[in-house]
Design a protein around this motif. Structure first.
Motif: not given
Lengths: 445, 304
Positions: A173-183, A203-204, A197-201
């Motif tokens: 909760a309150g953490k920020k996670i970047v998802y860097l992905y091959h487009d 995190f941003e 998962e972001s909604r459940l846990n």
């Protein structure tokens, strides 16, 4: 010079094998035939060489130990260069030969497997997508011939979140996670799962795509520097992975806070990045090293017998080599499961192999008997679960080798599997497919 | 504002890396009027040769020299077996020949030196310069700055070579008209072999820098994709144009990648990142409409 000659011989042998696949006679009656649309040249040739090297070495190993209850395994490679059109061409060229007694088809490419899902279903040939491919095919009621075995991108992403949660005293909760992905389709597959998962846990989640091939990521990492995330989850492939590690180093982002997918966690990804890769973590559904008895026995039996497939033996025991072996273990065990039902010592037809893949039960006892304890997770498939496991381990690069950080971690199945089912239902409606009644089939057994 | 400048500077320095690849295209085009489709493959071949020799225990400096010899031999062989028979053929025929050459090199290079992804340590660490980071909070890479310096040096040397040497002038004459150049005694074969060798040297420099940055692997052939819009902007015949084109493409694609997706997301919703793959091509296309010969390209005038 000897090595060069060997390369020429290997190249000539592969070409000859491909030609044999196209024009050669059908295999003997009690042979199980694997078509292998593989890649050893092109942008991902190094990855393909290790994976298919491991796969073929295991097939040779089984043959040298007497086959699958006496049934010998035959195979033909056909070079795809990781190119969708060539992958389909290889499939079309080899499928006639595979009609009688096929092994599961492995293309090691999400793009090619996308192109083959409908074709293999129409031709009634089993398609394996171990750790890649069309993930909604987990729902076997809609995709009877496709098997995204072991685990999927979504379950992997969920398991990574679980790992991070454990690292942060059970809460993100309150953490920020970047998802860097091959487009690409590969990079986009886990987004729904990560959003859930972001909604459940709480995190941003910040999504940052990287254009193919990913050999230039300055802007993406400048944005990451500005976002100041707690973690970066990376879904890369090929050059994108080492470029990300090098650029993270340039931007001063700690590699200990980067976690890659299993296609961003091989020696091919970290060794070229040098010191920039130290501390970087990744998920994996198989471990590396020669410590697993099966890998050691393959080295002794197959390479000792001069039948090894790798031209560069140093790849033996690497992540991708061991993954190829793991994929071959699952394939052979599927055929063994089919034989147990339909007759030992006989070559299995496509429907029987499909049944074997759908009723696979590779438990700890069986893994131990194979000498593969710890190499891959337990796998148990069914009509409504073509994935069969959903577990990964987390590993960290220490500068010279991968160090396992966790036990097998399972993603949040209750959250993720309904996503597959919803997608599969939509797909069935679009294509006019009537889903099988898995519950009724289970009762009949 | 510091962030804007960080993106801008990063983009300019990336652009220089694109220019290095673009320079190879320019050299061949200037000398033969041919768009060399194989330039990306040559970058890969050159870098692979360096790491291939290093793998055999040869020290870096000697590996570079050996790789240069390989590229020179490759240039001579290209002239002898591919180009010599195509003198005075339409440019499209020569272009097609270079497509074939690209596939040949992409197959030959890994056969000779292996297809494993390998690191290349040239003694430059890709880390921020602490003084700039501490005082301005801007990341400027030591590696990128060195690459920019090398590119500047290459451009000066090449520009002087083309402008002030007999060989350079002969190269320009050959580019204008093969047959006319031959008729006044310019040794076309030698000139072509020489220019392919020089393009090989430029490919070697580009390959080493890109290889040190991202590892030596097949993906080096993709660097050519970044050079195409640079050429369209800078002009196919201008060495300084390749540099200026690179700077414009590098800076604009990075600024676009940072600032356009949020705008598009606010209007259309969804995810619009990853645009730097196609943005330079859109820019080049728009530029073509306004100035088809590029910023520094020679204006082609036909008498009728």
């Amino acid at each position: 010079m000897i090595k060069k000659s060997k390369q020429f011989i290997v190249a000539a042998a592969v070409s000859a094998a491909c030609l044999a696949g196209a024009f050669g006679p059908a295999q003997a009656a009690e042979e199980q035939y694997f078509m292998l649309p593989s890649y050893r040249v092109g942008p991902y040739g190094a990855n393909g060489a290790a994976w298919y090297g491991g796969f073929i070495d295991y097939l040779s190993y089984v043959n040298m130990k007497g086959g699958i209850d006496g049934v010998q395994i035959a195979w033909d490679e056909c070079e795809t260069e990781y190119n969708n059109a060539k992958g389909v061409e290889c499939y079309e060229r080899l499928k006639a030969k595979a009609k009688a007694a096929p092994g599961p088809i492995h293309v090691m490419s999400t793009g090619i497997s996308y192109a083959l899902v409908d074709k293999t279903a129409a031709d009634k040939l089993p398609l394996a997508m171990m750790g890649y491919g069309l993930t909604m095919a987990v729902d076997g009621s809609v995709f009877p011939w496709a098997f995204p075995l072991v685990t999927t991108y979504q379950m992997q992403a969920s398991a990574i979140i679980k790992f991070l949660k454990d690292k942060n005293a059970g809460s993100l909760a309150g953490k920020k996670i970047v998802y860097l992905y091959h487009d690409s389709a590969y990079g986009k597959e886990p987004i729904l799962a990560l959003e859930a998962e972001s909604r459940l846990n709480k995190f941003e989640l910040v999504q940052i795509p990287v254009a193919h091939p990913g050999n230039e990521q300055g802007a993406q990492w400048q944005r990451i520097r500005q976002e100041k995330p707690d973690y970066v989850i990376m879904w890369g492939w090929g050059v994108m992975n080492m470029t990300a590690l090098k650029t993270a180093q340039k931007m001063g982002f700690p590699r200990e806070k980067m976690i890659g997918s299993w296609w961003a966690g091989s020696e091919e990804d970290v060794v070229p990045a040098g010191d920039a890769a130290k501390g970087y973590m990744s998920a994996t559904w198989n471990v590396s090293g020669k410590g697993v008895p099966l890998i050691a026995d393959i080295e002794k039996t197959v390479y000792g017998g001069g039948k090894g497939n790798l031209s560069d033996k140093s790849k033996l025991g690497t992540i991708l080599y061991n993954r190829g072996v793991s994929a071959a273990v699952l394939s052979v065990e599927s055929i063994r499961a089919a034989q147990a039902k339909y007759g030992k010592g006989k070559a299995m037809n496509p429907e029987q192999v499909r049944w074997g893949m759908e009723n696979l039960n590779l438990d700890d006892a069986r893994l131990k008997a194979l000498g593969a304890t710890g190499l891959l997770p337990e796998v148990k498939t069914s009509c409504d679960n073509h994935e069969g496991s959903g577990k990964v381990k987390l590993q960290q690069w220490d500068g010279s080798k991968w160090v396992v950080l966790s036990d097998w971690l399972e993603g949040n199945k209750a959250l993720i599997h309904p996503l597959f089912q919803a997608d599969a239902k939509k797909y069935a409606k679009e294509k006019g497919i009537t889903p099988r009644d898995c519950a009724a089939e289970a009762k009949k057994k | 504002m510091a962030f804007f400048f960080e993106v801008l500077i990063g983009g300019l320095l990336s652009g220089i890396m694109y220019s290095l690849v673009a320079l190879g295209f320019v050299l061949i085009f200037k000398a033969s009027g041919v768009f060399n489709f194989a330039q990306g493959a040559m970058v890969y071949f050159a870098a692979l040769a360096v790491v291939g020799f290093i793998d055999k225990g040869v020290p870096l400096w000697a590996s570079v020299i050996l790789a240069f010899i390989v590229m020179t031999l490759f240039g001579i062989a290209t002239e002898k077996f591919v180009l010599r028979k195509m003198v005075n053929q339409p440019p499209i025929a020569l272009f097609m020949a270079t497509i074939g050459l690209a596939f040949f090199v992409e197959g030959l290079a890994p056969l000779l030196f292996g297809n494993d992804v390998r690191p290349l340590d040239i003694g430059l660490v890709d880390e921020p310069i602490p003084a700039i980071l501490d005082s301005l909070n801007i990341v400027v890479s030591r590696f990128d700055l060195t690459a920019a310096g090398l590119a500047a040096l290459l451009v000066i040397v090449l520009a002087l070579f083309f402008q002030y040497t007999r060989v350079g002038r002969a190269l320009r004459a050959v580019a204008d008209d093969h047959q006319a150049a031959l008729s006044i005694g310019i040794p076309l074969q030698h000139i072509w072999a020489l220019v392919w060798a020089v393009a090989g040297f430029v490919a070697l420099v580009a390959g080493m820098l890109w290889g040190a940055r991202n590892g030596v692997q097949f993906a080096l052939t993709f660097t050519a994709l970044k050079a195409l819009p640079v050429l369209i902007l800078g002009g196919f015949t201008s060495v300084p144009g390749a540099i200026v084109g690179g700077l414009i493409i590098g800076a604009s694609e990075k600024l676009a990648e940072i600032y356009i997706p949020p705008l598009m997301q606010s209007v259309f919703s969804g995810n619009f990142g990853g645009i730097e793959g196609w943005f330079p091509y859109v820019m080049a296309l728009l530029f073509l409409l306004v100035r088809p010969e590029g910023l520094f390209g020679e204006k082609h005038i036909d008498r009728v």
